[in-house]
Write a protein that holds these residues in place. Structure first.
Motif, PDB file in Angstrom:
ATOM      1  N   TYR A 104       8.226  36.336  46.773  1.00 25.35           N
ATOM      2  CA  TYR A 104       9.019  37.476  47.195  1.00 25.35           C
ATOM      3  C   TYR A 104       8.236  38.418  48.115  1.00 25.35           C
ATOM      4  O   TYR A 104       8.816  39.059  48.993  1.00 25.35           O
ATOM      5  CB  TYR A 104       9.501  38.271  45.978  1.00 25.35           C
ATOM      6  N   ASN A 126      12.453  42.772  52.206  1.00 25.12           N
ATOM      7  CA  ASN A 126      13.158  43.595  51.232  1.00 25.12           C
ATOM      8  C   ASN A 126      13.987  42.736  50.288  1.00 25.12           C
ATOM      9  O   ASN A 126      14.100  41.524  50.459  1.00 25.12           O
ATOM     10  CB  ASN A 126      14.055  44.622  51.934  1.00 25.12           C
ATOM     11  N   ARG A 127      14.571  43.395  49.303  1.00 27.41           N
ATOM     12  CA  ARG A 127      15.304  42.695  48.252  1.00 27.41           C
ATOM     13  C   ARG A 127      16.535  41.954  48.799  1.00 27.41           C
ATOM     14  O   ARG A 127      16.870  40.880  48.324  1.00 27.41           O
ATOM     15  CB  ARG A 127      15.729  43.697  47.181  1.00 27.41           C
ATOM     16  N   TRP A 164      18.817  38.378  38.581  1.00 29.19           N
ATOM     17  CA  TRP A 164      18.275  39.597  39.155  1.00 29.19           C
ATOM     18  C   TRP A 164      18.223  40.747  38.164  1.00 29.19           C
ATOM     19  O   TRP A 164      17.761  41.842  38.483  1.00 29.19           O
ATOM     20  CB  TRP A 164      19.103  40.009  40.375  1.00 29.19           C
ATOM     21  N   SER A 177      20.310  43.707  42.766  1.00 29.99           N
ATOM     22  CA  SER A 177      19.050  43.395  43.437  1.00 29.99           C
ATOM     23  C   SER A 177      18.385  44.643  44.004  1.00 29.99           C
ATOM     24  O   SER A 177      17.157  44.745  44.046  1.00 29.99           O
ATOM     25  CB  SER A 177      19.277  42.374  44.558  1.00 29.99           C
ATOM     26  N   ASP A 178      19.193  45.609  44.426  1.00 29.57           N
ATOM     27  CA  ASP A 178      18.629  46.872  44.952  1.00 29.57           C
ATOM     28  C   ASP A 178      17.862  47.646  43.891  1.00 29.57           C
ATOM     29  O   ASP A 178      16.977  48.445  44.206  1.00 29.57           O
ATOM     30  CB  ASP A 178      19.743  47.759  45.521  1.00 29.57           C
ATOM     31  N   LYS A 207      16.311  46.042  41.319  1.00 26.44           N
ATOM     32  CA  LYS A 207      15.397  45.108  40.667  1.00 26.44           C
ATOM     33  C   LYS A 207      13.995  45.664  40.609  1.00 26.44           C
ATOM     34  O   LYS A 207      13.448  46.167  41.599  1.00 26.44           O
ATOM     35  CB  LYS A 207      15.401  43.774  41.417  1.00 26.44           C
TER      36      LYS A 207
END
Length: 212
Positions: free
Chosen positions: A65, A70-71, A136, A206-207, A209
């Motif tokens: 990652y 970014n996510r 996520w 996900s934002d 996470k």
């Protein structure tokens, strides 16, 4: 296992299933009905596709990652890999279905298969999106067992709940995955709506996470 190796194994598995189904046709079974029903979709198709998705998921981890900005880019890359996996598996299976239909000299099956192809495709996309939502999550249990949880829910909904409610209450209630087998154009709208909602949920989750 690499993606190519899995696709080779899946093709062999589907070919063997097709040969078995061809032999069953001689005993009075319908060719299409062996491929298109809830138990086959869950236990002979999605279960195998899930194995491939697990291999695909192993290519992305917390260390990989950090190479992405970014996510949302991570999410997009992850979902794209899953979608490609599901799309190829579904297409391989339907190629065998069409090939068998041609061997058996079946007539007027293209529209029927096109309908079920898109139904199965939407079912796979929704399956993947729900898995991704759990994957996520910041809850370790949901992340660790996301594939198993969603698969078990699909099996429970399609094989147990749907049949139970229909048998004892005379109702045709659809939740998530049972819309795949609900006849009528409205089922497409429901599935498309749930796919869209699940994508939005993926973005929202996900934002937030936490990778730490």
């Amino acid at each position: 296992m690499s993606r190519f190796s899995f696709f080779c194994c899946f093709t062999i598995y589907t070919a063997i299933s097709g040969i078995i189904f061809l032999f069953k046709v001689t005993n009075g079974h319908n060719w299409f009905d062996q491929w298109i029903y809830d138990r086959f979709f869950v236990f002979q198709f999605i279960s195998v596709v899930t194995i491939g998705l697990n291999f695909e998921a192993s290519n992305l981890n917390d260390f990989s990652y950090v190479r992405l900005d970014n996510r949302r880019k991570i999410l997009a890359r992850e979902l794209l890999g899953y979608y490609i996996q599901g799309f190829i598996c579904l297409s391989v299976m339907f190629i065998f279905i069409i090939f068998g239909a041609l061997l058996l000299v079946e007539n007027n099956f293209i529209m029927k298969l096109a309908d079920w192809y898109f139904r199965y495709l939407l079912g796979i996309v929704l399956f993947i999106n729900v898995i991704s939502c759990l994957k996520w999550s910041n809850k370790m249990t949901l992340r660790k067992y996301c594939f198993l949880i969603v698969f078990m829910w699909m099996a429970l909904e399609l094989i147990v709940l749907r049949s139970y409610i229909r048998k004892f209450f005379g109702l045709d209630i659809n939740l998530l995955f049972s819309w795949v087998f609900q006849k009528g154009i409205e089922s497409y709208f429901w599935m498309l709506g749930m796919v869209l909602i699940s994508i939005i949920l993926n973005i929202m989750i996900s934002d937030k996470k936490d990778f730490i």
